[in-house]
Design a protein around this motif. Sequence first.
Motif, short mmCIF file in Angstrom:
data_model
loop_
_atom_site.label_atom_id
_atom_site.label_comp_id
_atom_site.label_asym_id
_atom_site.label_seq_id
_atom_site.Cartn_x
_atom_site.Cartn_y
_atom_site.Cartn_z
N ALA A 101 0.15 14.27 1.85
CA ALA A 101 -1.17 14.21 1.27
C ALA A 101 -1.12 13.51 -0.08
CB ALA A 101 -1.74 15.62 1.12
N ALA A 102 -2.27 13.00 -0.49
CA ALA A 102 -2.33 12.29 -1.77
C ALA A 102 -1.91 13.20 -2.91
CB ALA A 102 -3.74 11.76 -2.00
N ASP A 103 -2.04 14.50 -2.74
CA ASP A 103 -1.65 15.43 -3.78
C ASP A 103 -0.25 16.01 -3.54
OD1 ASP A 103 -2.30 16.90 -1.56
OD2 ASP A 103 -3.53 18.37 -2.64
N ALA A 104 0.56 15.31 -2.72
CA ALA A 104 1.92 15.78 -2.43
C ALA A 104 2.70 15.90 -3.73
CB ALA A 104 2.62 14.81 -1.50
N PRO A 105 3.54 16.93 -3.84
CA PRO A 105 4.29 17.11 -5.06
C PRO A 105 5.25 15.96 -5.35
CG PRO A 105 4.91 18.75 -3.40
CD PRO A 105 3.78 17.96 -2.85
N ASP A 106 5.76 15.30 -4.32
CA ASP A 106 6.69 14.20 -4.53
C ASP A 106 6.38 13.06 -3.57
OD1 ASP A 106 8.77 12.54 -5.13
OD2 ASP A 106 10.35 13.97 -4.65
N PRO A 107 5.45 12.19 -3.96
CA PRO A 107 5.11 11.06 -3.07
C PRO A 107 6.32 10.18 -2.74
CG PRO A 107 3.50 11.24 -4.84
CD PRO A 107 4.61 12.21 -5.15
N ALA A 108 7.25 10.03 -3.68
CA ALA A 108 8.43 9.20 -3.41
C ALA A 108 9.23 9.76 -2.25
CB ALA A 108 9.30 9.09 -4.67
N GLU A 109 9.42 11.06 -2.24
CA GLU A 109 10.17 11.68 -1.15
C GLU A 109 9.41 11.56 0.17
OE1 GLU A 109 13.49 12.91 0.41
OE2 GLU A 109 13.27 12.60 -1.75
N ALA A 110 8.08 11.69 0.11
CA ALA A 110 7.26 11.55 1.32
C ALA A 110 7.34 10.11 1.85
CB ALA A 110 5.82 11.93 1.03
N LEU A 111 7.35 9.12 0.97
CA LEU A 111 7.46 7.73 1.39
C LEU A 111 8.82 7.45 2.02
CD1 LEU A 111 5.72 6.11 -1.67
CD2 LEU A 111 4.97 5.87 0.71
N ILE A 112 9.86 7.97 1.42
CA ILE A 112 11.20 7.79 1.99
C ILE A 112 11.28 8.48 3.35
CG2 ILE A 112 13.64 8.41 1.71
CD1 ILE A 112 13.23 7.79 -1.33
N GLY A 113 10.68 9.65 3.47
CA GLY A 113 10.63 10.34 4.76
C GLY A 113 9.89 9.52 5.81
N PHE A 114 8.80 8.91 5.40
CA PHE A 114 8.02 8.04 6.29
C PHE A 114 8.89 6.88 6.79
CE2 PHE A 114 4.93 4.38 6.47
CZ PHE A 114 4.32 4.74 7.66
N ALA A 115 9.63 6.24 5.88
CA ALA A 115 10.51 5.13 6.25
C ALA A 115 11.63 5.62 7.18
CB ALA A 115 11.10 4.48 5.00
N LYS A 116 12.16 6.78 6.90
CA LYS A 116 13.23 7.32 7.76
C LYS A 116 12.73 7.59 9.18
CE LYS A 116 16.15 9.41 4.22
NZ LYS A 116 16.65 10.68 3.63
N VAL A 136 -0.02 6.85 -1.90
CA VAL A 136 -0.02 6.16 -3.20
C VAL A 136 -1.36 5.59 -3.59
CG1 VAL A 136 2.43 5.60 -3.01
CG2 VAL A 136 0.74 3.93 -2.26
N GLY A 137 -2.35 5.69 -2.73
CA GLY A 137 -3.65 5.11 -3.03
C GLY A 137 -3.73 3.66 -2.61
N GLU A 138 -4.95 3.17 -2.55
CA GLU A 138 -5.21 1.82 -2.05
C GLU A 138 -4.60 0.73 -2.93
OE1 GLU A 138 -9.07 -0.96 -0.97
OE2 GLU A 138 -9.34 1.20 -1.24
N LYS A 139 -4.65 0.92 -4.23
CA LYS A 139 -4.21 -0.11 -5.17
C LYS A 139 -2.74 -0.47 -5.01
CE LYS A 139 -4.02 -1.04 -10.11
NZ LYS A 139 -4.18 -0.48 -11.45
N GLN A 140 -1.89 0.52 -4.74
CA GLN A 140 -0.45 0.27 -4.67
C GLN A 140 0.09 0.19 -3.24
OE1 GLN A 140 0.95 3.58 -7.02
NE2 GLN A 140 0.88 2.39 -8.90
N ALA A 141 -0.74 0.44 -2.27
CA ALA A 141 -0.27 0.56 -0.89
C ALA A 141 0.43 -0.70 -0.38
CB ALA A 141 -1.43 0.91 0.03
N GLU A 142 -0.13 -1.86 -0.64
CA GLU A 142 0.45 -3.10 -0.11
C GLU A 142 1.86 -3.32 -0.67
OE1 GLU A 142 -0.27 -6.16 2.61
OE2 GLU A 142 -1.72 -4.69 1.99
N ALA A 143 2.02 -3.19 -1.98
CA ALA A 143 3.33 -3.41 -2.59
C ALA A 143 4.35 -2.37 -2.11
CB ALA A 143 3.21 -3.36 -4.12
N VAL A 144 3.93 -1.13 -2.00
CA VAL A 144 4.85 -0.08 -1.54
C VAL A 144 5.22 -0.30 -0.08
CG1 VAL A 144 5.08 2.40 -1.12
CG2 VAL A 144 4.11 1.58 -3.28
N LEU A 145 4.28 -0.72 0.74
CA LEU A 145 4.58 -1.00 2.14
C LEU A 145 5.59 -2.14 2.24
CD1 LEU A 145 4.11 -0.39 5.11
CD2 LEU A 145 2.08 -1.85 5.01
#
Length: 177
Positions: free
Chosen positions: A77-92, A138-147
């Motif tokens: 969720a957008a309010d996840a305590p650690d978005p970085a960990e959630a993103l890495i989990g998504f990639a994994k 990460v929200g719309e603004k940063q989504a493209e770069a993070v993807l």
Amino acid sequence: MPKQIDHDAHRQDIARKAAPLFSEHGYSGLGMRRIAEELGLSKSALYHYFPTKKSLFLACTEVVMTSAQAGSGNPGAADAPDPAEALIGFAKRMEPDFAREMSLLFDYLRGKTAEDIAADPAMRLANDHLRRQVESLVGEKQAEAVLCLLMGTLLMRHFTGGQLEFAAIRPLLDGLR
């Protein structure tokens, strides 16, 4: 009395069963005749539901994206305590099928122009799905770069035989949101 057929459900079932064939054999490695044979259908039955291989591929993409979304739920969720960990989990979660899916993707796109790719409904569907998943973190603004960072990391992990650690991108992901 003739048998009642739920045509939408049957169409979805065909696409669900055909998706692994595309992953295994590639886009150019399959013709509608072979797909029909592999699925135990007549060619005319397959063409009844999908007039072209491209229409079947789009339906397969829809099935795969819907299944991936249902399987992953919200990657965090957008309010996840650690978005970085959630993103890495998504990639994994993407990684086990990444090489096969990229091979299929490049096979499908072979010979297409940038304009063709931008207008392709299967590409738009897949890109929108991935973007929404990352936007939820990460929200719309940063989504493209993070993807781009996540996809590049998966590619480099493949090129290095998994030697590149996900921890390498952690500093870039920390502080997002």
